[in-house]
Design an enzyme around this catalytic site. Sequence first.
Site, short mmCIF file in Angstrom:
data_model
loop_
_atom_site.label_atom_id
_atom_site.label_comp_id
_atom_site.label_asym_id
_atom_site.label_seq_id
_atom_site.Cartn_x
_atom_site.Cartn_y
_atom_site.Cartn_z
N SER A 42 -41.76 73.83 37.65
CA SER A 42 -41.09 74.05 38.93
C SER A 42 -42.01 73.62 40.07
O SER A 42 -42.33 72.45 40.19
CB SER A 42 -40.67 75.52 39.04
OG SER A 42 -39.75 75.70 40.09
N ASP A 181 -34.50 74.93 36.01
CA ASP A 181 -35.91 75.27 36.22
C ASP A 181 -36.65 75.60 34.92
O ASP A 181 -36.24 76.47 34.16
CB ASP A 181 -35.94 76.48 37.16
CG ASP A 181 -37.32 76.85 37.64
OD1 ASP A 181 -38.30 76.29 37.16
OD2 ASP A 181 -37.40 77.72 38.53
#
Length: 273
Positions: A42, A181
């Site tokens: 991320s 993510d």
Amino acid sequence: MTRALVLGGGGIAGIAWEAGIVTGLRRAGLDLGEADLVVGTSAGSVVGTLMTTGVDLEEAVVAQAEAEPAASPRVDPEAVMAVFGLLHDSSLDPEEARRRVGALALGTEDTGARTEEIGRRLPVQEWPERRLLVTAVDTVTGGFVVWDRHSGVPLPSAVASSCAVPCVFPPVEIGGRHYMDGGVRSVTNADLAAGSSAVVVVEPLAHLETRERFDAEITTLGDAAVAHVAPDQAAVDVFGIDILNPALWRPAFAAGLVQAADVAETVAKVWRI
């Protein structure tokens, strides 16, 4: 000796703070950019990409601060809490939990705040020669995916998928599948550094995460020397409760820059073995 740098997730606050930590350590004579392996999840995928492609981190933070919209993305708190609950439900198999989160993510309303923009803003669009791993999760299977320069996936798409926070941003389509993510599996994914002699883990959300998963990941590193860098109280105070707030670019970077002096000795013990 092989050295690995693990950069965890943490929104805009995480990107800026990590960039400040790395920049501050470099000024202190510790260049984490010398890592043989960089693992980015991320926010960490953004910083890892900038580092391995030779981009000046402070300049990149300033550029993002000037380009970022003034407001945070619109978030449905109930959906976010549902995601949190699934990922921390010990009665669920982790992959099943990720599948359920993926189903929620696929239903995320498109508010125009798309993670593809993160990829497009990267100063360098090609994978670096240095080994960079970018994490993501398949929304349908819940399977964990690790992108690298041999995956056949454009770097901007890989980074965008790693930043697609479920129920905040729509998943990113790659090859007909949708990804979210990489922090859904772990905010650090430090176990990907297994086999390295020395590992530095920079974890922006350490103050919000339970330690069981992280401790298990560190166990997989065996005899590797490990340094763990978490935000100090001053940085936590800067982050506040909205880690996606665009106003955090400069103050979170400054917090990391200041904290770097305090963690330099700890990092040096591992990095200079």
